[in-house]
Design a protein around this motif. Structure first.
Motif, PDB file in Angstrom:
ATOM      1  N   MET A   1      68.678 -51.341  54.830  1.00 50.70           N
ATOM      2  CA  MET A   1      69.668 -50.204  55.150  1.00 50.70           C
ATOM      3  C   MET A   1      70.761 -50.606  54.421  1.00 50.70           C
ATOM      4  O   MET A   1      71.361 -49.325  54.026  1.00 50.70           O
ATOM      5  CB  MET A   1      69.830 -50.179  56.740  1.00 50.70           C
ATOM      6  N   LEU A   2      71.527 -51.416  54.323  1.00 58.95           N
ATOM      7  CA  LEU A   2      72.828 -51.745  53.439  1.00 58.95           C
ATOM      8  C   LEU A   2      72.435 -51.560  51.837  1.00 58.95           C
ATOM      9  O   LEU A   2      73.339 -50.950  51.028  1.00 58.95           O
ATOM     10  CB  LEU A   2      73.115 -53.079  53.766  1.00 58.95           C
ATOM     11  N   ALA A   3      71.225 -52.015  51.629  1.00 59.71           N
ATOM     12  CA  ALA A   3      71.010 -51.558  50.155  1.00 59.71           C
ATOM     13  C   ALA A   3      70.756 -49.925  49.800  1.00 59.71           C
ATOM     14  O   ALA A   3      71.293 -49.590  48.610  1.00 59.71           O
ATOM     15  CB  ALA A   3      69.340 -52.288  49.826  1.00 59.71           C
ATOM     16  N   ASN A   4      70.134 -49.376  50.922  1.00 64.71           N
ATOM     17  CA  ASN A   4      70.002 -47.880  50.642  1.00 64.71           C
ATOM     18  C   ASN A   4      71.462 -47.181  50.496  1.00 64.71           C
ATOM     19  O   ASN A   4      71.783 -46.266  49.926  1.00 64.71           O
ATOM     20  CB  ASN A   4      69.026 -47.113  51.611  1.00 64.71           C
ATOM     21  N   LEU A   5      72.141 -47.831  51.326  1.00 62.63           N
ATOM     22  CA  LEU A   5      73.806 -47.163  51.485  1.00 62.63           C
ATOM     23  C   LEU A   5      74.636 -47.469  50.222  1.00 62.63           C
ATOM     24  O   LEU A   5      75.067 -46.346  49.882  1.00 62.63           O
ATOM     25  CB  LEU A   5      74.544 -47.835  52.762  1.00 62.63           C
ATOM     26  N   VAL A   6      74.258 -48.607  49.911  1.00 68.21           N
ATOM     27  CA  VAL A   6      75.122 -48.960  48.412  1.00 68.21           C
ATOM     28  C   VAL A   6      74.484 -48.277  47.195  1.00 68.21           C
ATOM     29  O   VAL A   6      75.275 -47.736  46.311  1.00 68.21           O
ATOM     30  CB  VAL A   6      75.064 -50.519  48.275  1.00 68.21           C
ATOM     31  N   CYS A   7      73.295 -47.915  47.165  1.00 70.55           N
ATOM     32  CA  CYS A   7      72.674 -47.277  46.186  1.00 70.55           C
ATOM     33  C   CYS A   7      73.049 -45.675  46.130  1.00 70.55           C
ATOM     34  O   CYS A   7      73.334 -44.968  45.133  1.00 70.55           O
ATOM     35  CB  CYS A   7      71.132 -47.469  46.236  1.00 70.55           C
ATOM     36  N   SER A   8      73.201 -45.402  47.446  1.00 70.28           N
ATOM     37  CA  SER A   8      73.836 -43.775  47.667  1.00 70.28           C
ATOM     38  C   SER A   8      75.114 -43.817  47.253  1.00 70.28           C
ATOM     39  O   SER A   8      75.605 -42.884  46.681  1.00 70.28           O
ATOM     40  CB  SER A   8      73.697 -43.657  49.083  1.00 70.28           C
ATOM     41  N   LEU A   9      76.033 -44.816  47.512  1.00 68.24           N
ATOM     42  CA  LEU A   9      77.168 -44.752  46.981  1.00 68.24           C
ATOM     43  C   LEU A   9      77.278 -44.933  45.570  1.00 68.24           C
ATOM     44  O   LEU A   9      78.197 -44.283  44.981  1.00 68.24           O
ATOM     45  CB  LEU A   9      78.144 -46.182  47.494  1.00 68.24           C
ATOM     46  N   ILE A  10      76.483 -45.703  44.937  1.00 72.74           N
ATOM     47  CA  ILE A  10      76.491 -45.721  43.506  1.00 72.74           C
ATOM     48  C   ILE A  10      76.325 -44.438  42.747  1.00 72.74           C
ATOM     49  O   ILE A  10      76.738 -43.852  41.683  1.00 72.74           O
ATOM     50  CB  ILE A  10      75.638 -46.931  42.990  1.00 72.74           C
ATOM     51  N   LEU A  11      75.182 -43.807  43.266  1.00 72.86           N
ATOM     52  CA  LEU A  11      74.563 -42.508  42.757  1.00 72.86           C
ATOM     53  C   LEU A  11      75.448 -41.370  43.127  1.00 72.86           C
ATOM     54  O   LEU A  11      75.840 -40.549  42.110  1.00 72.86           O
ATOM     55  CB  LEU A  11      73.240 -42.060  43.247  1.00 72.86           C
ATOM     56  N   LYS A  12      75.994 -41.182  44.202  1.00 68.36           N
ATOM     57  CA  LYS A  12      76.758 -39.937  44.566  1.00 68.36           C
ATOM     58  C   LYS A  12      78.616 -40.205  44.516  1.00 68.36           C
ATOM     59  O   LYS A  12      79.109 -39.128  44.534  1.00 68.36           O
ATOM     60  CB  LYS A  12      76.528 -39.559  45.977  1.00 68.36           C
ATOM     61  N   GLY A  13      78.840 -41.618  44.631  1.00 68.77           N
ATOM     62  CA  GLY A  13      80.330 -41.704  44.597  1.00 68.77           C
ATOM     63  C   GLY A  13      81.071 -41.786  45.850  1.00 68.77           C
ATOM     64  O   GLY A  13      81.930 -42.554  46.020  1.00 68.77           O
ATOM     65  N   GLN A  14      80.465 -41.353  47.061  1.00 65.49           N
ATOM     66  CA  GLN A  14      81.064 -41.392  48.351  1.00 65.49           C
ATOM     67  C   GLN A  14      79.718 -41.258  49.436  1.00 65.49           C
ATOM     68  O   GLN A  14      78.802 -40.445  49.068  1.00 65.49           O
ATOM     69  CB  GLN A  14      81.954 -40.373  48.535  1.00 65.49           C
ATOM     70  N   VAL A  15      79.981 -41.905  50.439  1.00 71.16           N
ATOM     71  CA  VAL A  15      78.741 -41.859  51.445  1.00 71.16           C
ATOM     72  C   VAL A  15      79.812 -41.656  52.858  1.00 71.16           C
ATOM     73  O   VAL A  15      80.467 -42.425  53.016  1.00 71.16           O
ATOM     74  CB  VAL A  15      78.119 -43.047  51.397  1.00 71.16           C
ATOM     75  N   ARG A  16      79.116 -40.622  53.836  1.00 76.37           N
ATOM     76  CA  ARG A  16      79.678 -40.623  55.250  1.00 76.37           C
ATOM     77  C   ARG A  16      78.849 -41.246  55.950  1.00 76.37           C
ATOM     78  O   ARG A  16      77.385 -41.130  56.226  1.00 76.37           O
ATOM     79  CB  ARG A  16      79.695 -39.288  55.429  1.00 76.37           C
ATOM     80  N   THR A  17      79.358 -42.556  56.784  1.00 74.38           N
ATOM     81  CA  THR A  17      78.323 -43.177  57.581  1.00 74.38           C
ATOM     82  C   THR A  17      79.251 -43.599  58.832  1.00 74.38           C
ATOM     83  O   THR A  17      80.491 -43.264  59.084  1.00 74.38           O
ATOM     84  CB  THR A  17      77.732 -44.312  56.942  1.00 74.38           C
ATOM     85  N   THR A  18      78.697 -44.538  59.697  1.00 70.38           N
ATOM     86  CA  THR A  18      79.434 -45.092  60.679  1.00 70.38           C
ATOM     87  C   THR A  18      80.523 -46.139  60.204  1.00 70.38           C
ATOM     88  O   THR A  18      80.094 -46.584  59.383  1.00 70.38           O
ATOM     89  CB  THR A  18      78.655 -45.486  61.851  1.00 70.38           C
ATOM     90  N   LEU A  19      81.431 -46.522  60.905  1.00 73.02           N
ATOM     91  CA  LEU A  19      82.576 -47.296  60.564  1.00 73.02           C
ATOM     92  C   LEU A  19      81.902 -48.966  60.390  1.00 73.02           C
ATOM     93  O   LEU A  19      82.173 -49.455  59.328  1.00 73.02           O
ATOM     94  CB  LEU A  19      83.524 -47.391  61.649  1.00 73.02           C
ATOM     95  N   PRO A  20      81.023 -49.194  61.309  1.00 73.81           N
ATOM     96  CA  PRO A  20      80.498 -50.645  61.081  1.00 73.81           C
ATOM     97  C   PRO A  20      79.529 -50.949  59.756  1.00 73.81           C
ATOM     98  O   PRO A  20      79.557 -51.747  58.935  1.00 73.81           O
ATOM     99  CB  PRO A  20      79.855 -51.121  62.163  1.00 73.81           C
TER     100      PRO A  20
END
Length: 138
Positions: free
Chosen positions: A20-39
Motif C-alpha cells: 500500500m505504501l509503495a503504491n502511494l509513493v509511486c502515485s506521488l512520484i507520477l502525479k506530484g500529489q496524492v490525497r489520502t488519510t493523515l496517518p
C-alpha cells in the motif's frame, strides 16, 4: 509497550502495508500529489524521503533497491531522472503534508494532501518573474 518503535502499522499486516505504501509513493512520484488519510500520508512521506535519498545517490545498487521497494520501474525511472536531481540541493524534507479541512464521508477520517516541497517553487518563480521585470525596468 511500544517505546522506540517507529513503524506505523495502519491496521494492516506487513506485506499489505508495504504494498500500500509503495503504491502511494509511486502515485506521488507520477502525479506530484496524492490525497489520502493523515496517518497514511505520514507513513508514505517517510518512505518517499528515503526513496529520494536513494535517487540522489544514483548508481545501479540504489536503483535496484528502489525497484525492489516500489515495484514499478517507470516510477523509479522518473524518480531517478527528474525528481531526485531537482531535490539535490536540499538536505531532507522533500515532502509536504497539508491537512485538509474536510473529512472522508464514510468514516469521517481526517484527510491530507501529500506533495513534493519543491513542486510549488517553479510556480512561485513564474508569478514573481513579471514583478521582477517591472521593477528592473523602472
Amino acid at each position: 509497550m511500544r517505546h522506540r518503535k517507529k513503524t506505523l502499522k495502519l491496521g494492516r499486516k506487513k506485506p499489505h502495508r508495504e504494498l500500500m505504501l509503495a503504491n502511494l509513493v509511486c502515485s506521488l512520484i507520477l502525479k506530484g500529489q496524492v490525497r489520502t488519510t493523515l496517518p497514511k500520508a505520514r507513513a508514505a512521506g517517510a518512505l518517499a524521503d528515503r526513496m529520494i535519498t536513494l535517487g540522489k545517490r544514483g548508481g545501479l545498487h540504489p536503483r535496484r533497491l528502489a525497484i525492489a521497494r516500489l515495484r514499478q520501474k517507470h516510477a523509479v525511472q522518473k524518480l531517478f531522472g527528474e525528481i531526485a536531481p531537482r531535490c539535490a540541493p536540499r538536505n531532507g524534507g522533500y515532502t509536504r503534508i497539508l491537512k485538509l479541512a474536510t473529512r472522508r464521508l464514510g468514516d469521517a477520517a481526517s484527510m491530507a494532501l501529500i506533495e513534493w516541497t519543491d513542486a510549488a517553487a517553479p510556480a512561485e518563480k513564474e508569478k514573481n518573474a513579471p514583478k521582477a521585470e517591472k521593477e528592473a525596468t523602472k
